[in-house]
Enzyme design. Structure first.
Site, PDB file in Angstrom:
ATOM      1  CB  ALA A 126      -0.927  -0.013   1.211  1.00  0.00           C
ATOM      2  CE1 TYR A 127       5.771   5.356   2.410  1.00  0.00           C
ATOM      3  CE2 TYR A 127       7.351   3.578   2.091  1.00  0.00           C
ATOM      4  CZ  TYR A 127       7.070   4.916   2.307  1.00  0.00           C
ATOM      5  OH  TYR A 127       8.109   5.811   2.420  1.00  0.00           O
ATOM      6  CB  ALA A 128       5.306   0.390  -2.754  1.00  0.00           C
ATOM      7  CB  ALA A 129       0.186   1.370  -4.199  1.00  0.00           C
ATOM      8  CE  LYS A 171       6.084   8.392   0.277  1.00  0.00           C
ATOM      9  NZ  LYS A 171       6.152   9.865   0.457  1.00  0.00           N
TER      10      LYS A 171
END
Length: 251
Positions: free
Chosen positions: A153-156, A158
């Site tokens: 979720a974090y990478a998505a 960013k």
């Protein structure tokens, strides 16, 4: 001669961590700073530190999820200093956890505070940046991890910011605006807390960094942003640049 002297920057999340480090480094280069963020006391601390170094800064309370606050931040910057030359989108609520753990609300907050706020603020700043403006957005190398467990979720969120930055560079390049992304490792309050409370994991993490250390918010990340905004990097735009001691391999 310092080509940033007398320019103006709006930096979100400037009350602590990387945002504060960027604000301090830009101010040291002669840039006037509009320090934006949710907690006024923290912003005032940043402004006081800049003042102690003979720099100029104002504190602007701003929740980046609120469109009205974003408009106010741009207006406050322009009214205080007469213009806006540099925009740094740093503030971000982070949706960390496995896919089962991250709630829809947390994921939505990540998008609202990250790519959506970045898009809104870039568009608000656009009329002022035309000519010789510079945008620096912050993302993460999390999407380059071989094991994405707990970081999806974090990478998505960013990665969405990276795409918007590339689009801004391409669409607004003819208007004299540069837009780049940095993907930093730095001693933010959250990372420092994690390192202190997980010393073995922290040591293993630092071994994955060729320079064997986590970057300093001002000296490593902030000073790089100063260089990126300077005339020496005038032909650099649309790029994602890892400022992480060599850990990530971007491609």
């Amino acid at each position: 001669m310092n080509d940033l002297q007398g320019k103006t920057a709006l930096v979100t999340g400037a009350g602590q961590g990387i945002g504060q480090g960027i604000a301090l480094a830009l101010a040291q280069a002669g840039v006037r700073i509009a320090a934006a963020g949710r907690t006024l006391a923290k912003l005032e601390s940043t402004v006081a530190e800049i003042g102690s170094r003979d720099g100029e800064a104002v504190a602007v309370r701003c929740d980046v999820k609120d469109p009205a606050d974003l408009a106010h931040a741009v207006d406050a910057c322009v009214q205080s200093f007469g213009g806006l030359n540099i925009l740094v989108n740093n503030a971000q609520e982070v949706p960390l956890g496995t896919l089962h753990q991250v709630s829809g609300e947390a994921f939505t907050a990540g998008f609202e505070s990250g790519p959506l706020a970045t898009l809104r603020l870039m568009k608000l700043a656009y009329p002022h940046l035309k000519g010789d403006g510079c945008i620096v957005n912050l993302a993460s190398t999390a999407a380059k991890r071989w094991d994405m467990s707990g970081y999806g979720a974090y990478a998505a969120v960013k990665e969405a910011t990276r795409s918007l930055t590339r689009a801004a560079a391409c669409e607004w390049g003819p208007d004299g605006i540069r837009a780049n992304v940095i993907l930093p490792h730095a001693k933010s309050p959250g990372l420092v807390w994690w390192m202190e409370n997980n010393p073995e994991e922290a040591e293993a993490f630092q071994r994955t960094i060729p320079q064997r250390r986590v970057g300093e918010c001002e000296e490593d990340i902030g000073r790089f942003v100063v260089q990126l905004c300077s005339a020496g990097c005038r032909y650099v735009t649309g790029q994602s640049i890892a400022v992480d001691g060599g850990q990530a391999l971007l491609g």
